[in-house]
Design a protein around this motif. Structure first.
Motif, PDB file in Angstrom:
ATOM      1  N   ASP A 113      -6.217   2.960   0.031  1.00  0.00           N
ATOM      2  CA  ASP A 113      -6.603   2.838  -0.809  1.00  0.00           C
ATOM      3  C   ASP A 113      -5.095   2.606  -1.901  1.00  0.00           C
ATOM      4  OD1 ASP A 113      -5.384   4.941  -0.497  1.00  0.00           O
ATOM      5  OD2 ASP A 113      -6.975   5.962  -1.998  1.00  0.00           O
ATOM      6  N   ASP A 115      -4.603  -0.639  -2.960  1.00  0.00           N
ATOM      7  CA  ASP A 115      -4.797  -1.074  -4.155  1.00  0.00           C
ATOM      8  C   ASP A 115      -5.082  -0.323  -5.409  1.00  0.00           C
ATOM      9  OD1 ASP A 115      -7.668  -2.434  -3.654  1.00  0.00           O
ATOM     10  OD2 ASP A 115      -6.573  -1.076  -2.200  1.00  0.00           O
ATOM     11  N   LEU A 116      -6.317   0.283  -5.078  1.00  0.00           N
ATOM     12  CA  LEU A 116      -6.584   1.270  -5.778  1.00  0.00           C
ATOM     13  C   LEU A 116      -6.039   2.555  -6.058  1.00  0.00           C
ATOM     14  CD1 LEU A 116      -9.515   1.654  -7.131  1.00  0.00           C
ATOM     15  CD2 LEU A 116      -9.499   3.488  -5.903  1.00  0.00           C
ATOM     16  N   TYR A 126      -3.112  -6.257  -3.998  1.00  0.00           N
ATOM     17  CA  TYR A 126      -3.670  -5.836  -2.566  1.00  0.00           C
ATOM     18  C   TYR A 126      -3.318  -6.071  -1.762  1.00  0.00           C
ATOM     19  CZ  TYR A 126      -1.695 -10.923  -1.467  1.00  0.00           C
ATOM     20  OH  TYR A 126      -0.791 -11.593  -1.690  1.00  0.00           O
ATOM     21  N   ARG A 138      -8.077  -5.980   0.535  1.00  0.00           N
ATOM     22  CA  ARG A 138      -9.021  -5.062  -0.198  1.00  0.00           C
ATOM     23  C   ARG A 138      -7.420  -5.262  -2.095  1.00  0.00           C
ATOM     24  NH1 ARG A 138     -11.777  -4.957   3.194  1.00  0.00           N
ATOM     25  NH2 ARG A 138     -12.608  -3.417   3.881  1.00  0.00           N
ATOM     26  N   SER A 140      -7.201  -4.582  -6.001  1.00  0.00           N
ATOM     27  CA  SER A 140      -8.162  -4.478  -7.008  1.00  0.00           C
ATOM     28  C   SER A 140      -7.136  -4.154  -8.442  1.00  0.00           C
ATOM     29  CB  SER A 140      -7.929  -2.180  -6.537  1.00  0.00           C
ATOM     30  OG  SER A 140      -8.470  -2.147  -5.707  1.00  0.00           O
ATOM     31  N   ARG A 154     -12.693  -3.363  -7.783  1.00  0.00           N
ATOM     32  CA  ARG A 154     -11.995  -3.475  -6.686  1.00  0.00           C
ATOM     33  C   ARG A 154     -13.153  -4.548  -5.895  1.00  0.00           C
ATOM     34  NH1 ARG A 154     -11.311   1.119  -1.847  1.00  0.00           N
ATOM     35  NH2 ARG A 154      -9.289   0.264  -0.886  1.00  0.00           N
TER      36      ARG A 154
END
Length: 484
Positions: A113, A115-116, A126, A138, A140, A154
């Motif tokens: 996570d 990117d989050l 990403y 992924r 975000s 996301r």
């Protein structure tokens, strides 16, 4: 050294080709991956623009004021619409990263996570996850409308087709480059061989001459300096070969004569010792018993006379050999069974001295073509070895018979087995094996003499171990009684 020249030539080509191959492969790979990254980045930028437009329109359609609260209220609707519009899996989060809604929650949970986290910090980010030929992204980014950060979107998007195509292109280029490299290296190998082969042959030929091998010829179908050098080299070898051939023949003859002389005197020394042993044995027995046993006294004196006569004959032969360069062997029809029986009887007293006995099982009429004295010496040596090297208080078995037009002799005595590689060496002069019990004065010529006698008579001899018994098998051609 000349081989080193060829090796250096090939190594140079190899290094050039492999370096070019690696550079080409790396450059193509980097170019393709860079291009893929640009495609991915462009696609994600478009995805961000389109999703931002959708969020803004959703606020307008629902007549919501731009705030985090209304963004949360539209979470399920945005996930459903964006999933169908973008063809990607979508998750909606609060500005603090709390999941509000997801089209495929398991796809986002348990994954990286990074990117989050960056989206929570206010940045778009990403990361790509590679699995063999598959690539999942992924992506975000924080949703900001009119300067207000209302939440985080996301996306999970696969680019498998793009990276599979890239991998296929890389593999195709790799094999094409490898094929080109192989063809180029093969060409360089052939070229280097054409350049260095004549020099290598000349070097090999000169090395063979250095070792003494003059049976070399060099032939090149070329008219240049190397071709003329090969012709001169062959002429030189032919002249040297003619001059040395006579010297080699004389050297070989002298060597053979020396070896024959050494073998002869070794055998004579051993044969002189054997009758002396029998004479001494009977002499001691007669001295101990005197003439009390008249039969034994006469028998012992007869054996002493016979063995003394043998010594006399050996000395006469030795004197004759000193005046000749080779032996003159004469064969006659011999009853080998009777000779063996007589030897067993005379050697029985020697066996008693070692606390052993001899069991004989000898058929009658075992006729063959041979020399009586040499056959007697053969049997004496084999029985003498069996006595010396058999186990204490043991019985020595002597068998003789006819089988398949051959006379078979078998001498068997219990003994500690030898190592497997020793059986092939027992017939070598001076080899005594690993027996701890060795008669004083023995020089390991007995079996060498035995092998010589067997060969003279065209027979065969083998030594083996069976059930902790040393077994000697001798075989001669049978000569029928009525044959001439």
């Amino acid at each position: 050294m000349l081989r080193t020249i060829k090796a250096k030539f090939l190594l140079g080509f190899f290094l050039i080709f492999i370096l070019s191959f690696l550079v080409l492969n790396h450059t193509v790979k980097e170019t393709i991956w860079s291009n893929n990254q640009k495609i991915v980045t462009s696609d994600l930028v478009d995805l961000k623009k389109n999703s931002n437009v959708y969020v803004r329109q959703a606020f307008l359609i629902n007549q919501y004021s731009i705030s985090e609260f209304y963004f949360m209220d539209m979470a399920d609707e945005m996930v459903n619409d964006l999933t169908h519009a973008t063809g990607s899996e979508v998750s909606v989060y609060t500005v603090d990263g709390v999941l509000l809604s997801s089209s495929e929650e398991t796809l986002f949970s348990g994954k990286r996570d990074d990117d989050l986290k960056q989206a929570i910090a206010g940045e778009s980010a990403y990361h790509i996850t590679y699995m063999q030929d598959q690539a999942e992204i992924r992506f975000s980014y924080p949703v900001i409308i009119d300067g207000t950060k209302v939440g985080i979107l996301r996306f999970a998007k696969d680019f498998n087709l793009l990276y599979q195509q890239s991998s296929g292109i890389l593999n195709f280029i790799f094999y094409i480059a490898l094929l080109i490299f192989g063809v180029a290296f093969l060409f360089s190998y052939i070229l280097s061989g054409h350049i260095t082969k004549p020099i290598i042959k000349l070097t090999e030929a000169s090395s063979e001459i250095k070792k003494g091998n003059l049976d070399v010829d060099i032939h090149f179908n070329r008219q240049d300096e190397i071709g003329r050098l090969a012709e001169n080299f062959n002429d030189m070898i032919n002249k040297i070969r003619d001059q040395i051939s006579t010297i080699e023949r004389d050297r070989d003859q002298l060597k053979e004569l020396n070896e024959q002389e050494k073998r002869f005197f070794d055998n004579i020394t051993h044969e002189l010792k054997t009758p002396l042993t029998s004479i001494i044995g009977y002499g001691k027995m007669i001295k101990e018993k005197g003439d009390a046993d008249h039969t034994f006294f006469n028998k012992g004196m007869n054996h002493i006379v016979e063995e003394s006569q043998r010594l006399h004959d050996l000395v006469i032969k030795l004197l004759e050999v000193s005046r000749r360069t080779s032996f003159s062997h004469s064969f006659e029809r011999v009853d080998a069974g009777e000779t063996l029986k007589d030897v067993c009887e005379s050697m029985a007293f020697r066996a008693e001295r070692y606390k052993k006995n001899i069991d004989c099982a000898i058929e009658n009429n075992l006729y063959m073509s041979g020399q009586p004295d040499r056959l007697r010496q053969l049997f004496i040596n084999l029985i003498d070895n069996a006595i010396k090297y058999s186990s204490s208080f043991s019985s020595i078995l002597v068998k003789a018979g006819i089988a398949e037009d051959s006379i078979h002799f078998r001498f068997e005595n219990p003994s500690t087995p030898l190592e497997t590689d020793q059986y092939s060496k027992l017939f070598q002069p001076f080899y005594a094996g690993t027996h701890k019990i060795t008669e004083e004065g023995s020089v390991g010529l007995g079996l060498s003499i035995v092998k010589t006698i067997v060969d003279e008579h065209g027979g065969t001899i083998t030594i083996s171990n069976t059930d902790e018994h040393i077994v000697v098998n001798v075989e001669f051609a049978y000569k029928e009684e009525n044959s001439s």
